[in-house]
Design a protein around this motif. Structure first.
Motif, PDB file in Angstrom:
ATOM      1  N   SER A   1     -25.909  25.104 -16.906  1.00 47.97           N
ATOM      2  CA  SER A   1     -25.032  26.027 -17.632  1.00 47.97           C
ATOM      3  C   SER A   1     -25.505  26.284 -19.055  1.00 47.97           C
ATOM      4  O   SER A   1     -24.925  27.115 -19.763  1.00 47.97           O
ATOM      5  CB  SER A   1     -23.608  25.462 -17.680  1.00 47.97           C
ATOM      6  N   GLY A   2     -26.531  25.571 -19.502  1.00 42.51           N
ATOM      7  CA  GLY A   2     -27.082  25.754 -20.840  1.00 42.51           C
ATOM      8  C   GLY A   2     -28.378  24.989 -20.959  1.00 42.51           C
ATOM      9  O   GLY A   2     -28.705  24.155 -20.087  1.00 42.51           O
TER      10      GLY A   2
ATOM     11  N   GLY B   1     -14.657  33.808 -21.193  1.00 38.99           N
ATOM     12  CA  GLY B   1     -14.979  34.479 -19.952  1.00 38.99           C
ATOM     13  C   GLY B   1     -16.386  35.004 -19.893  1.00 38.99           C
ATOM     14  O   GLY B   1     -16.687  35.932 -19.128  1.00 38.99           O
ATOM     15  N   GLY B   2     -17.281  34.447 -20.723  1.00 40.90           N
ATOM     16  CA  GLY B   2     -18.689  34.806 -20.631  1.00 40.90           C
ATOM     17  C   GLY B   2     -19.285  35.506 -21.830  1.00 40.90           C
ATOM     18  O   GLY B   2     -20.428  35.965 -21.770  1.00 40.90           O
ATOM     19  N   ALA B   3     -18.571  35.609 -22.946  1.00 41.61           N
ATOM     20  CA  ALA B   3     -19.157  36.208 -24.142  1.00 41.61           C
ATOM     21  C   ALA B   3     -20.281  35.319 -24.660  1.00 41.61           C
ATOM     22  O   ALA B   3     -20.148  34.094 -24.677  1.00 41.61           O
ATOM     23  CB  ALA B   3     -18.099  36.395 -25.232  1.00 41.61           C
ATOM     24  N   PRO B   4     -21.408  35.894 -25.095  1.00 38.23           N
ATOM     25  CA  PRO B   4     -22.511  35.066 -25.608  1.00 38.23           C
ATOM     26  C   PRO B   4     -22.101  34.302 -26.863  1.00 38.23           C
ATOM     27  O   PRO B   4     -21.346  34.811 -27.707  1.00 38.23           O
ATOM     28  CB  PRO B   4     -23.605  36.091 -25.926  1.00 38.23           C
ATOM     29  N   ALA B   5     -22.596  33.084 -26.985  1.00 42.81           N
ATOM     30  CA  ALA B   5     -22.367  32.255 -28.170  1.00 42.81           C
ATOM     31  C   ALA B   5     -23.710  31.967 -28.828  1.00 42.81           C
ATOM     32  O   ALA B   5     -24.691  31.671 -28.143  1.00 42.81           O
ATOM     33  CB  ALA B   5     -21.668  30.956 -27.797  1.00 42.81           C
ATOM     34  N   PHE B   6     -23.742  32.046 -30.126  1.00 41.57           N
ATOM     35  CA  PHE B   6     -24.977  31.912 -30.912  1.00 41.57           C
ATOM     36  C   PHE B   6     -24.849  30.699 -31.812  1.00 41.57           C
ATOM     37  O   PHE B   6     -23.805  30.466 -32.423  1.00 41.57           O
ATOM     38  CB  PHE B   6     -25.165  33.197 -31.726  1.00 41.57           C
TER      39      PHE B   6
ATOM     40  N   ALA C   1     -32.827  33.584 -26.848  1.00 40.94           N
ATOM     41  CA  ALA C   1     -31.851  34.648 -27.086  1.00 40.94           C
ATOM     42  C   ALA C   1     -31.594  35.444 -25.812  1.00 40.94           C
ATOM     43  O   ALA C   1     -30.451  35.813 -25.499  1.00 40.94           O
ATOM     44  CB  ALA C   1     -32.352  35.567 -28.197  1.00 40.94           C
ATOM     45  N   MET C   2     -32.660  35.720 -25.066  1.00 43.39           N
ATOM     46  CA  MET C   2     -32.511  36.455 -23.809  1.00 43.39           C
ATOM     47  C   MET C   2     -31.674  35.662 -22.812  1.00 43.39           C
ATOM     48  O   MET C   2     -30.818  36.221 -22.109  1.00 43.39           O
ATOM     49  CB  MET C   2     -33.882  36.773 -23.234  1.00 43.39           C
ATOM     50  N   LEU C   3     -31.896  34.360 -22.744  1.00 45.43           N
ATOM     51  CA  LEU C   3     -31.110  33.524 -21.844  1.00 45.43           C
ATOM     52  C   LEU C   3     -29.636  33.533 -22.233  1.00 45.43           C
ATOM     53  O   LEU C   3     -28.748  33.590 -21.368  1.00 45.43           O
ATOM     54  CB  LEU C   3     -31.645  32.094 -21.853  1.00 45.43           C
ATOM     55  N   THR C   4     -29.372  33.465 -23.534  1.00 49.39           N
ATOM     56  CA  THR C   4     -27.988  33.468 -24.008  1.00 49.39           C
ATOM     57  C   THR C   4     -27.270  34.734 -23.577  1.00 49.39           C
ATOM     58  O   THR C   4     -26.078  34.705 -23.241  1.00 49.39           O
ATOM     59  CB  THR C   4     -27.964  33.311 -25.542  1.00 49.39           C
TER      60      THR C   4
ATOM     61  N   ALA D   1     -29.816  26.496 -27.082  1.00 48.74           N
ATOM     62  CA  ALA D   1     -29.788  25.934 -28.432  1.00 48.74           C
ATOM     63  C   ALA D   1     -31.169  25.457 -28.822  1.00 48.74           C
ATOM     64  O   ALA D   1     -31.872  24.820 -28.029  1.00 48.74           O
ATOM     65  CB  ALA D   1     -28.800  24.765 -28.510  1.00 48.74           C
ATOM     66  N   CYS D   2     -31.569  25.742 -30.041  1.00 47.39           N
ATOM     67  CA  CYS D   2     -32.851  25.289 -30.556  1.00 47.39           C
ATOM     68  C   CYS D   2     -32.725  23.864 -31.103  1.00 47.39           C
ATOM     69  O   CYS D   2     -31.635  23.300 -31.173  1.00 47.39           O
ATOM     70  CB  CYS D   2     -33.347  26.245 -31.644  1.00 47.39           C
ATOM     71  N   GLU D   3     -33.870  23.300 -31.483  1.00 46.36           N
ATOM     72  CA  GLU D   3     -33.946  21.974 -32.105  1.00 46.36           C
ATOM     73  C   GLU D   3     -33.345  20.874 -31.223  1.00 46.36           C
ATOM     74  O   GLU D   3     -32.922  19.833 -31.711  1.00 46.36           O
ATOM     75  CB  GLU D   3     -33.304  21.993 -33.493  1.00 46.36           C
ATOM     76  N   ARG D   4     -33.281  21.151 -29.924  1.00 45.69           N
ATOM     77  CA  ARG D   4     -32.747  20.218 -28.938  1.00 45.69           C
ATOM     78  C   ARG D   4     -31.373  19.684 -29.337  1.00 45.69           C
ATOM     79  O   ARG D   4     -31.065  18.503 -29.208  1.00 45.69           O
ATOM     80  CB  ARG D   4     -33.726  19.066 -28.688  1.00 45.69           C
ATOM     81  N   ASP D   5     -30.530  20.602 -29.786  1.00 44.37           N
ATOM     82  CA  ASP D   5     -29.195  20.255 -30.259  1.00 44.37           C
ATOM     83  C   ASP D   5     -28.241  20.225 -29.067  1.00 44.37           C
ATOM     84  O   ASP D   5     -27.691  21.254 -28.666  1.00 44.37           O
ATOM     85  CB  ASP D   5     -28.746  21.274 -31.307  1.00 44.37           C
TER      86      ASP D   5
END
Length: 470
Positions: free
Chosen positions: A274-275, A326-331, A297-300, A307-311
């Protein structure tokens, strides 16, 4: 006479000539105080030089150890200094103009990262975020030398579910159950000195119940080298249609980014993730040859938050935000500036924001990573709109949830990469105090929606404390 020991920390991947000017002006400003200033005056650009400077200051009788966070650095050196030097500690970060160009020093993010590491290690500290020519900077330094007190921390107990709207509780309950049945992919180790990117598997499992599959970076890179040429061409055509300037970047490095996307997409589909949380530097550049930013970014944008930096905790927060909406992208972004004049802040990352977050009045462009000068990163300002910010926060006492609200404003790009100007539901000084007094992490996830009640309900279901910073 009062003695201040200084550590001017910097990294060579930032704008060193500009950093030298910032350092010189800061030292000159300290000369306006009735104090003796000791310690290194050259920028401390590596571990050996920094450790030598720390050892020298450890022999001095200091009234204050003042870290000049001239550029962003990891937090390890500051933690070492706190452990070895017997003196009160303060962190000084320096604003930089929102030029639309490179983020030249990223100083505030440095003290944000350090504040979390120091808090996690049990060290106390003070801080200031002022330009070196700001007269208030000297007043704040005098107050720090006088032992000024900060407000008490304000973590609240887990919310009462009965006080929250039924619809929000129902949504949160469904997401709680969804997360328990989910898994994310973790790639590599967290970067050295990035304490927020560490995670406790047992704590995460007990609180959220989400599973984590670990993959080594070498496996990712090997799989990326085997991506068929036709697959790369398909993704290349898609990117070329979405971004201006794709033909103008290094095509070999661009291909590495595209192959990273294809490999992560395939792995996630095959393993039901899922991420994903990916160690994106330095190996993405040094070993693989291209930035991970646009790939993630494309995956998001495809309902696979990255998430970058293995966070890991940052990625879990992204997954939760996406599910609650319900599926909105999160940054996931750094907070890189707070401006007291406009009462705004800048949420930024190298080029990681999904295209769905782009301001419709600005055409997205293909860009280079600001510190590594390799593609592919996204270049655009973020669209205006209401946002909810959150972070699954780690502390020695366990996990907690940070929540904030704000309005992303229509504004030109503050810095290269992807950035947005946000007016938080709190003034700039209040945000600064909430972040630094509580030792929060440097990564903040956000989504275009107002889901604060749903997050409160999720915190209640998890049984974790809450901090509402805006």
């Amino acid at each position: 006479m009062t003695t201040i020991g200084i550590l001017p920390l910097a990294r060579s991947t930032f704008d060193v000539p500009f950093a030298e000017t910032v350092r010189d002006d800061a030292i000159r400003a300290l000369g306006n105080l009735d104090v003796e200033v000791v310690g290194a005056t050259d920028l401390l650009l590596d571990g050996d030089a920094t450790d030598e400077a720390i050892a020298a200051l450890a022999t001095q009788d200091l009234d204050l150890l003042l870290v000049l966070q001239v550029t962003f650095t990891d937090a390890d050196a500051i933690v070492r200094a706190a452990e070895r030097i017997d003196a009160p500690l303060a962190l000084w970060a320096f604003p930089e103009d929102r030029t639309g160009g490179r983020l030249r020093i990223n100083s505030f993010c440095g003290i944000n990262l350090a504040g979390h590491a120091l808090t996690d290690a049990g060290h106390t500290y003070d801080y200031l975020y002022r330009a070196n020519d700001d007269p208030v900077a000297l007043d704040e330094l005098r107050a720090i030398l006088g032992g000024r007190e900060h407000r008490a921390t304000t973590w609240a107990p887990a919310p009462d579910l009965s006080a929250l709207p039924e619809a929000a509780v129902a949504t949160a309950t469904a997401v709680r159950d969804q997360l328990r049945a989910s898994r994310i992919g973790l790639f590599g180790d967290h970067p050295d000195g990035f304490h927020p990117c560490r995670y406790d598997p047992a704590m995460l499992d007990a609180t959220v119940g989400i599973g984590v599959d670990r993959i080594e970076l070498d496996e990712l890179f090997a799989a990326a080298r085997d991506v068929p040429a036709d697959d790369r061409a398909t993704v290349r055509a898609r990117v070329g249609a979405a971004l201006d300037g794709v033909d103008d970047v290094d095509q070999d490095a661009l291909g590495k980014t595209l192959d990273t996307y294809s490999t992560l997409r395939t792995m996630a589909d095959d393993r039901g993730w899922s991420g994903v949380a990916v160690r994106c530097w330095p190996e993405m550049f040094t070993d693989h040859g291209g930035a991970a930013c646009a790939a993630m970014a494309m995956l998001t944008d495809e309902d696979l938050p990255a998430a970058c930096e293995r966070d890991v905790y940052g990625n879990v927060t992204e997954v939760a935000l996406a599910a609650l909406t319900g599926g909105a992208p999160a940054f996931i972004a750094d907070l890189v500036d707070l401006d007291r004049g406009s009462e705004t802040g800048v949420l930024w990352h190298c080029g990681l924001a999904p295209l769905s977050m782009a301001d419709p009045g600005a055409r997205p462009k293909a860009g280079l990573h600001s510190n590594r000068q390799k593609p592919l990163v996204h270049e655009f300002p973020l669209k205006p709109g209401r946002i909810t910010i959150a972070r699954l926060h780690q502390s020695p006492e366990g996990l907690a949830l940070v929540i904030a609200g704000g309005e992303m404003l229509e504004a030109p790009a503050s810095f290269s990469g992807t950035s947005g100007v946000c007016r938080f539901d709190r003034d700039a000084d209040g945000m600064l105090a909430a972040i630094m007094d509580h030792g929060l992490e440097h990564h903040y996830a956000f989504v275009y929606a107002d889901i604060r009640d749903e997050l409160r309900a999720l915190a209640a279901l998890w049984g974790v404390k809450v901090l509402e910073i805006a």
